[in-house]
Write an enzyme that holds these catalytic residues in place. Structure first.
Site, PDB file in Angstrom:
ATOM      1  CD  GLU A  52       2.690   6.470   2.404  1.00 44.11           C
ATOM      2  OE1 GLU A  52       2.672   7.660   2.047  1.00 44.11           O
ATOM      3  OE2 GLU A  52       3.074   6.100   3.534  1.00 44.11           O
ATOM      4  CE  LYS A  99      11.907   5.064  10.526  1.00 45.38           C
ATOM      5  NZ  LYS A  99      11.693   3.860   9.692  1.00 45.38           N
ATOM      6  N   GLY A 109       6.565   4.059   8.591  1.00 43.14           N
ATOM      7  CA  GLY A 109       5.871   5.245   9.112  1.00 43.14           C
ATOM      8  C   GLY A 109       4.405   5.016   9.402  1.00 43.14           C
ATOM      9  NE  ARG A 110       2.266   2.133   4.100  1.00 42.46           N
ATOM     10  CZ  ARG A 110       3.443   2.318   3.525  1.00 42.46           C
ATOM     11  NH1 ARG A 110       4.132   3.405   3.766  1.00 42.46           N
ATOM     12  NH2 ARG A 110       3.944   1.410   2.697  1.00 42.46           N
ATOM     13  CD  GLU A 126       6.501  17.658   3.682  1.00 43.46           C
ATOM     14  OE1 GLU A 126       5.870  17.242   2.699  1.00 43.46           O
ATOM     15  OE2 GLU A 126       7.543  17.106   4.116  1.00 43.46           O
ATOM     16  CE  LYS A 129       8.386  12.612   1.058  1.00 44.20           C
ATOM     17  NZ  LYS A 129       8.950  11.633   2.007  1.00 44.20           N
ATOM     18  CG  HIS A 159     -28.247  13.739   6.637  1.00 42.90           C
ATOM     19  ND1 HIS A 159     -29.587  13.985   6.411  1.00 42.90           N
ATOM     20  CD2 HIS A 159     -28.194  12.942   7.739  1.00 42.90           C
ATOM     21  CE1 HIS A 159     -30.308  13.379   7.351  1.00 42.90           C
ATOM     22  NE2 HIS A 159     -29.485  12.744   8.162  1.00 42.90           N
TER      23      HIS A 159
END
Length: 548
Positions: free
Chosen positions: A356, A209, A270-271, A215, A515, A387
Site C-alpha cells: 500500500e 480515525k 493507518g498502516r 466497513e 470505495k 510443503h
C-alpha cells in the site's frame, strides 16, 4: 542533491547497471568459497537480533554502490526530514510522525504549533489508566461483571497491525481476557466472533480515525445492535464501547462517552498506526507495560535508523537489497517466511505496509515512472510453507528473494520441536544458496545403485540451480521489545525504498476509486436499480438480485 529526481539518472544507478553484469553470473556457493569471512562481512546486529545478508547475491562493491545510490537520492536528508516533522506526505500535506509515538526522550517536537510529543504522552497516559482499570476489574460491564472479552473493530491499518502483534505476543497475554478482531464487512466475520461472546462481559474498541469508514461503522453498528438486543438501554453502550477516533461528534452520536474516545493525529498513517491509540487492543491483551516495551523496541530501531551511517544502517541495507533485486535482477515478488507460529500473520501485515505504501507508478513530480517499484509481498509460516510453495522457490523459473525470520529460543519448549524447526530454517537457506549440481545428483543416485537410462532420465529433475538469495533474521527470543524493533525496521525499509524510487510512500489514492464506486453500487443494490455500468458489472448485479 537529486531531490525529486529519477534514481535512474544518478551516477550510482548507471554504475550498478554495469556492476549487475559482473555479479549476475556469479554463484553464491563460489562467493562463499572465495571468502571465508563472508558471513562476518555481511552480518549486522542490533540489540538481540542478527541480520545475516551474506546469502544475498552481493559483493562488497555491490553494497558500496548501493549506499552511494542512497546518498545520491538524499536518503540521509529524507530520514532527518521525517523525524523532524516536515510535511513529507506531500499529496496530503501532512507530516509523517509514527516515530513520535515511540519517542521517550525529553525533547519537544513542534507540529502545527503544538508539542506532538506532549500530546502523545497524554493519550498514552489515558491508555495506561484505561488498561489498569480493565485489568484490575475496576472497569465493569453494565451488570457489574468484569470484562472478559475485548473486540477490536477496524480494517486495514486499524486491524492488521494490532492483530499481528496480539497473535505474535500471545504468550504474554493477560489471563482471563480474550481479544478478538472483526474487520471484514462480510457479515460472517462479525457473526463468527459475536456468537462466542456474552454482551455482559464484552468490550468493543471501534477503531476509525474519521469514524466514517464504511466497513468499520457497519460492523460497529452490528455489534451495537447485538449488544442492545440484550442490554436494551443505550446508556449501557458507554460501559461496553470505546472509540479510537478524531471525530468526537460522530463518536458521541454513536453512544460512546467522550471520555472514552482516544485521540490520534493526521500525521499517523493507518498502516503505521499500531503504536498509537490504535494499539489499545494490544495494550488490553498484554498489559500497558508490555505495550510500552513494544514501543521501546521500535524506538531502538528508530535511533539506529537515524544515526547509523548508510553502510551500517540495517533498514537502509534491507531497502537497498530490495532495490537491487527489483530493479536490476527484475524480481517481481518477495517472500516473508517466519519460522515461528506466533509470527504467522507477519506476511499479511507486511503486505499492506509495503504494497500500500510503495505500490505506485507516479513519481513525486507527477510523472509515470519508467522503472519497477514495489514487488508483490507474500509468504507463510515455516515449516508449513515448505510443503506448499517452496518447490517454486527452489526450482521454479522466477527468482524470489526471501526473508527467513526465527527466534533462537522458543516460547514453548516441547521436546525437540525447536531444534527440528531451526534445522529446517538453516537447511532451506543453505539449499537455496548452494543448490545441487548434476555431478552431485549423479553421485548420489549411483550410490543408491541407479544407473543407465533410469539414472539419466531422473537426473535433470533432481538438479537444483541454487543461487537463490535469502536474508536471515534471527532474534534471541520473540519479546515485545524485539518485535517492536523488527516491525520498525520494515517500516523504515519501506520509507527508504520510496525515497529511492522517488515516490510518495504515505498516501494510498489507489484504494479510493473502488470505495467511491462501491458507495454508488450499494445504493443501487438496495434500491433495485442498475445504471451507468459496463455490461459485466450490470449483469453481475442482476444475477445477485435474482438469486439473493
Amino acid at each position: 542533491m537529486l531531490k525529486n529526481s529519477s534514481p535512474t539518472q544518478t551516477e550510482a544507478w548507471k554504475k550498478l547497471e554495469k556492476h549487475y553484469q559482473e555479479v549476475q553470473p556469479q554463484h553464491l556457493r563460489d562467493l562463499f568459497a572465495q571468502d571465508p569471512q563472508r558471513f562476518q562481512k555481511f552480518t549486522y546486529k542490533l540489540n538481540d537480533t542478527l541480520y545475516d545478508l551474506s546469502k544475498n547475491r552481493i559483493t562488497e562493491e555491490t553494497l558500496r554502490l548501493l549506499t552511494q545510490l542512497a546518498e545520491q537520492m538524499d536518503v540521509p536528508a529524507a530520514i532527518e526530514s521525517m523525524f523532524s516533522g516536515a510535511r513529507i506526505n506531500a499529496t496530503e500535506n501532512r507530516a509523517v510522525l509514527h516515530t513520535a509515538l515511540r519517542n521517550f526522550s525529553d525533547s519537544d517536537l513542534n507540529v502545527d504549533g503544538e508539542n506532538a510529543l506532549q500530546e502523545v504522552r497524554e493519550v498514552q497516559q489515558q491508555m495506561k489508566e484505561f488498561c489498569n482499570k480493565l485489568h484490575s476489574g475496576a472497569w465493569t460491564g453494565y451488570t457489574g461483571k468484569r470484562i472478559q472479552s475485548v473486540v477490536n473493530i477496524g480494517i486495514g491499518g486499524s486491524d492488521l497491525g494490532p492483530k499481528m502483534v496480539v497473535e505474535a505476543l500471545k504468550k504474554y497475554q493477560k489471563p482471563d481476557l480474550e481479544v478478538y478482531f472483526i474487520s471484514n464487512v462480510d457479515g460472517t466475520d462479525a457473526a463468527e466472533v459475536l456468537r462466542k461472546l456474552d454482551p455482559e462481559t464484552t468490550l468493543f474498541i471501534i477503531a476509525s480515525k474519521t469514524f466514517t469508514t464504511k466497513e468499520t461503522i457497519t460492523n460497529a453498528e452490528t455489534a451495537r445492535g447485538w449488544f442492545l438486543h440484550k442490554a436494551v438501554d443505550r446508556e449501557h453502550i458507554k460501559k461496553h464501547f470505546v472509540a479510537l477516533s478524531t471525530n468526537i461528534e460522530a463518536v458521541k452520536k454513536f453512544g460512546i462517552a467522550e471520555e472514552n474516545a482516544f485521540r490520534f493525529w493526521d500525521w499517523v498513517g493507518g498502516r503505521f498506526s499500531l503504536w498509537s491509540a490504535i494499539g489499545l487492543s494490544v495494550a488490553c491483551a498484554l498489559g500497558y507495560d508490555r505495550f510500552e516495551e513494544l514501543l521501546k523496541g521500535a524506538e531502538s530501531m528508530d535511533k539506529h535508523f537515524r544515526q547509523a551511517p548508510m553502510q551500517e544502517n540495517i533498514p537502509v541495507l534491507m531497502a537497498l537489497l530490495s532495490i537491487w533485486y527489483t530493479n536490476f535482477f527484475g524480481c517481481q515478488t518477495h517472500a516473508i517466511l517466519p519460522y515461528d507460529q506466533y509470527l504467522r500473520l507477519l506476511p499479511e501485515y507486511l503486505q499492506q505496509l509495503l504494497m500500500e505504501s510503495n505500490g505506485k507508478s507516479t513519481d513525486r513530480n507527477g510523472h509515470r515512472v519508467n522503472y519497477q517499484t514495489q514487488p508483490v509481498v507474500w509468504g507463510a509460516a515455516g515449516t508449513n510453507s515448505q510443503h506448499s510453495f517452496f518447490q517454486l522457490i527452489h526450482q521454479g523459473t522466477i527468482l524470489i528473494p526471501c526473508d527467513f525470520i526465527a527466534p533462537a529460543v522458543s516460547q514453548n519448549q516441547i521436546g525437540d520441536h525447536h531444534a527440528l524447526l531451526l534445522s529446517n530454517f538453516f537447511a532451506q537457506t543453505e539449499a537455496l544458496m548452494k543448490g545441487k549440481t548434476a555431478d552431485e545428483v549423479r553421485q548420489e543416485l549411483e550410490q543408491k545403485g541407479m544407473a543407465g537410462d533410469e539414472l539419466e532420465s531422473l537426473l535433470p529433475h533432481k538438479v537444483f540451480e541454487g543461487n537463490k538469495p535469502t536474508t536471515s533474521i534471527m532474534m534471541q527470543q520473540l519479546t515485545p521489545f524485539e518485535l517492536g524493533s523488527l516491525v520498525a525496521m520494515y517500516e523504515h525499509k519501506t520509507f527508504v525504498q520510496g525515497v529511492i524510487w522517488n515516490i510518495y510512500s504515505f498516501d494510498q489514492w489507489g484504494v479510493e476509486l473502488g470505495k467511491q464506486l462501491a458507495g454508488t453500487i450499494e445504493g443501487e443494490l438496495l434500491q433495485g436499480k442498475t445504471s451507468n455500468h459496463d455490461s459485466s458489472t450490470s449483469g453481475l448485479m442482476v444475477f445477485y438480485r435474482n438469486n439473493k
